[in-house]
Design a protein around this motif. Sequence first.
Motif, PDB file in Angstrom:
ATOM      1  N   ARG A  98      40.061  35.467  39.500  1.00  0.00           N
ATOM      2  CA  ARG A  98      38.363  35.233  39.466  1.00  0.00           C
ATOM      3  C   ARG A  98      38.057  33.779  40.418  1.00  0.00           C
ATOM      4  N   ARG A  99      39.444  32.815  39.722  1.00  0.00           N
ATOM      5  CA  ARG A  99      38.996  31.897  40.620  1.00  0.00           C
ATOM      6  C   ARG A  99      39.009  32.266  42.356  1.00  0.00           C
ATOM      7  N   HIS A 100      40.126  32.718  42.331  1.00  0.00           N
ATOM      8  CA  HIS A 100      40.297  33.369  43.715  1.00  0.00           C
ATOM      9  C   HIS A 100      39.441  33.663  44.646  1.00  0.00           C
ATOM     10  N   PHE A 102      36.754  35.249  43.658  1.00  0.00           N
ATOM     11  CA  PHE A 102      34.881  34.818  42.888  1.00  0.00           C
ATOM     12  C   PHE A 102      34.560  33.489  42.723  1.00  0.00           C
ATOM     13  N   GLY A 103      35.307  32.692  43.479  1.00  0.00           N
ATOM     14  CA  GLY A 103      35.176  30.767  43.389  1.00  0.00           C
ATOM     15  C   GLY A 103      34.714  30.345  42.453  1.00  0.00           C
ATOM     16  N   GLU A 104      35.650  31.013  41.063  1.00  0.00           N
ATOM     17  CA  GLU A 104      34.866  30.486  39.458  1.00  0.00           C
ATOM     18  C   GLU A 104      35.676  28.881  40.020  1.00  0.00           C
ATOM     19  N   THR A 105      34.572  27.510  39.305  1.00  0.00           N
ATOM     20  CA  THR A 105      35.406  26.264  39.033  1.00  0.00           C
ATOM     21  C   THR A 105      35.788  26.296  37.779  1.00  0.00           C
TER      22      THR A 105
END
Length: 251
Positions: A98-100, A102-105
């Motif tokens: 999700r972080r990498h 889909f760009g979730e911060t």
Amino acid sequence: MRRLLIAGNWKMHKTVEGALSLIRELKRLVSDVNHRDILVCPPFTALYAVRAELKGSNISLGAQNMFYEEEGAFTGEISPLMLRDVGCSYVILGHSERRHIFGETDELINKKVLSAVNHGLIPILCVGETLQEREDGKTKEVIERQVREGLKGLSETSEFVIAYEPVWAIGTGRTATPELAEEVHSFIRELLSEMFGAKKAESVRILYGGSVKPENAAGLLSQPNIDGSLVGGASLKADSFAKIVKFDAEG
Ligand code: PGA
């Protein structure tokens, strides 16, 4: 004493039919396990069907992600109310994919964590460094930021789980050694102690994830600060997941 939690993250695998056959076999293989907690996290489309199959069993149900709002114009998203409605008690949040991908911060993940807790779901907050970050000597810095930001606003009464998943170990067949994983797990527990007090820190389960298999489960899970595992690939087959769940019984 912390009860071990063995969680299967099925990722984007299994049709409804495939999910049902996996869960039926798994139920049979682990029906005698009552000393540790077992969780499966199927894709959204299979949650409802799997829930019906799990009634009365010793396996809990979780989701792999959610949005933080209850409802509204958020095309393609799933809310905490919907997850409760289909019988989820856990939700994985901030997974490295999700972080990498889909760009979730950290900020977004924190909103999801707070919303999950407020809706009676237990979040499994995933944290972990990339290979580059490890090689640059930034592992602890990255983990500290993800833990502090991800859990911001929670209190010592909030129930949550943490999963340490080094990004370089996910789906690569490259597992952290038990010693390396233990070092990060004990660092996370120290952080939790600073944030929520020693008593709370002692009660939080910190799972290890990243290429966990029947062959390496016992080494990892016998470390003092490793309280279970988040299993991807090896959770897609009932026999390998069951072997991880029962790792000590297997010798
Ligand atoms: P893996 O995935 O076991 O396939 O490495 C773990 C995870 O991403 O949760």
